[in-house]
Structure formats: C-alpha cells, structure tokens
Design a protein around this motif. Sequence first.
Motif, PDB file in Angstrom:
ATOM      1  N   MET A   1       0.338  -0.847  -0.020  1.00 11.17           N
ATOM      2  CA  MET A   1      -0.169   0.237  -0.024  1.00 11.17           C
ATOM      3  C   MET A   1       1.326   1.370  -0.097  1.00 11.17           C
ATOM      4  O   MET A   1       1.903   0.789   1.124  1.00 11.17           O
ATOM      5  CB  MET A   1      -0.890  -0.310   1.332  1.00 11.17           C
ATOM      6  N   ALA A   2       0.515   1.979  -0.845  1.00 16.00           N
ATOM      7  CA  ALA A   2       1.408   3.684  -1.211  1.00 16.00           C
ATOM      8  C   ALA A   2       0.609   4.685  -0.311  1.00 16.00           C
ATOM      9  O   ALA A   2      -0.675   4.578   0.329  1.00 16.00           O
ATOM     10  CB  ALA A   2       1.382   4.093  -2.201  1.00 16.00           C
ATOM     11  N   PHE A   3       1.274   5.579   0.615  1.00 13.97           N
ATOM     12  CA  PHE A   3       0.736   6.164   0.796  1.00 13.97           C
ATOM     13  C   PHE A   3       1.325   7.607   0.884  1.00 13.97           C
ATOM     14  O   PHE A   3       2.580   7.640   0.040  1.00 13.97           O
ATOM     15  CB  PHE A   3       1.022   6.585   3.026  1.00 13.97           C
ATOM     16  N   TRP A   4       0.474   9.114   0.798  1.00 12.25           N
ATOM     17  CA  TRP A   4       0.972  10.008  -0.134  1.00 12.25           C
ATOM     18  C   TRP A   4       1.340  11.591   0.864  1.00 12.25           C
ATOM     19  O   TRP A   4      -0.016  11.667   1.939  1.00 12.25           O
ATOM     20  CB  TRP A   4       0.501  11.052  -1.235  1.00 12.25           C
ATOM     21  N   HIS A  19      -1.860  13.938   4.369  1.00  8.35           N
ATOM     22  CA  HIS A  19      -1.076  13.116   3.989  1.00  8.35           C
ATOM     23  C   HIS A  19      -2.242  11.802   4.069  1.00  8.35           C
ATOM     24  O   HIS A  19      -3.441  12.408   4.256  1.00  8.35           O
ATOM     25  CB  HIS A  19      -0.152  12.567   4.876  1.00  8.35           C
ATOM     26  N   THR A  20      -2.226  11.138   2.852  1.00  6.77           N
ATOM     27  CA  THR A  20      -3.163  10.096   2.986  1.00  6.77           C
ATOM     28  C   THR A  20      -2.731   9.180   2.760  1.00  6.77           C
ATOM     29  O   THR A  20      -2.005   8.559   1.596  1.00  6.77           O
ATOM     30  CB  THR A  20      -4.156  10.876   1.804  1.00  6.77           C
ATOM     31  N   ASP A  21      -3.752   7.593   2.235  1.00 13.02           N
ATOM     32  CA  ASP A  21      -3.770   6.991   2.417  1.00 13.02           C
ATOM     33  C   ASP A  21      -4.207   6.513   0.148  1.00 13.02           C
ATOM     34  O   ASP A  21      -4.371   5.525  -0.476  1.00 13.02           O
ATOM     35  CB  ASP A  21      -3.382   5.188   2.901  1.00 13.02           C
ATOM     36  N   ASP A  22      -4.879   7.533   0.185  1.00 15.24           N
ATOM     37  CA  ASP A  22      -5.836   7.137  -1.403  1.00 15.24           C
ATOM     38  C   ASP A  22      -5.784   8.548  -1.655  1.00 15.24           C
ATOM     39  O   ASP A  22      -6.876   9.916  -1.771  1.00 15.24           O
ATOM     40  CB  ASP A  22      -6.948   6.885  -1.566  1.00 15.24           C
ATOM     41  N   ASP A  52       5.053   9.636  -2.830  1.00 14.77           N
ATOM     42  CA  ASP A  52       4.541   8.296  -2.873  1.00 14.77           C
ATOM     43  C   ASP A  52       5.307   8.119  -1.464  1.00 14.77           C
ATOM     44  O   ASP A  52       6.751   8.472  -1.418  1.00 14.77           O
ATOM     45  CB  ASP A  52       4.106   7.743  -3.170  1.00 14.77           C
ATOM     46  N   THR A  54       6.153   4.615   1.356  1.00 19.24           N
ATOM     47  CA  THR A  54       5.780   3.070   1.505  1.00 19.24           C
ATOM     48  C   THR A  54       4.678   2.794   2.772  1.00 19.24           C
ATOM     49  O   THR A  54       4.362   1.786   3.080  1.00 19.24           O
ATOM     50  CB  THR A  54       7.555   1.972   1.171  1.00 19.24           C
ATOM     51  N   GLU A  55       5.546   4.093   3.782  1.00 21.25           N
ATOM     52  CA  GLU A  55       4.672   3.526   4.641  1.00 21.25           C
ATOM     53  C   GLU A  55       3.953   4.876   5.379  1.00 21.25           C
ATOM     54  O   GLU A  55       4.369   6.140   4.919  1.00 21.25           O
ATOM     55  CB  GLU A  55       5.694   3.211   6.220  1.00 21.25           C
ATOM     56  N   ARG A  56       3.086   5.143   6.134  1.00 19.54           N
ATOM     57  CA  ARG A  56       2.058   5.796   6.597  1.00 19.54           C
ATOM     58  C   ARG A  56       2.965   7.103   7.961  1.00 19.54           C
ATOM     59  O   ARG A  56       3.397   8.692   7.312  1.00 19.54           O
ATOM     60  CB  ARG A  56       1.162   4.949   7.675  1.00 19.54           C
TER      61      ARG A  56
END
Length: 96
Positions: A1-4, A19-22, A52, A54-56
């Motif tokens: 899962m990616a986080f931005w 920040h978000t995961d979507d 992006d 890799t970790e929140r």
Amino acid sequence: MAFWTYMLRCSDDSFYVGHTDDLERRIAEHRSGFYTGYTYKRRPVTLVWSQDFTERYEAKVAEKQIKGWGRPKKEALIRGDWEAISLLAKSGSGRS
C-alpha cells in the motif's frame, strides 16, 4: 500500500499540506467540500505537489516537516528546486 504527502494551492493562494492513503479520493474530497476544514471555504483547490511513501509514518513526518516551512521553501518544493530548498534551509529564511 502506498501513502502520499500532498500540497494544495487554495483559491486564496494559501497552501494546504496533508497526507493520505488514497490521493485521488482525498483530492476529490477537498474539491467537493466533503470535509468542512481548512480548504472548505478556500475552494477551488489545485494539487501542486505530491510524493508517495511506503509507510504511513513517513508521509506523516513529511507532512509535519513541510507544514513548518515558509512560503518560499514550499514554492521551491513545488518547482522541484532542491538547490533553493537547501539555501533557504541554511539561511533560515524558509523557516525549518
């Protein structure tokens, strides 16, 4: 899962960093006024930068760091001008 981590330019020319995961969903929420937070009365908003992770926690750390920056440093980030970011960091004029 990616986080931005992302930055929006608001209609009043201010910046919002989050920040978000979507990313697509979150930008659509900002644009629609789904949440009544900072961007609600500053629409329309435009996505001007995102990265992006890799970790929140990495995305959250980047968000906090960028929120502490002054406008010149944020504008340099949007331009991808790493030399200016470095100079602003050394001079202290870009805050943190």
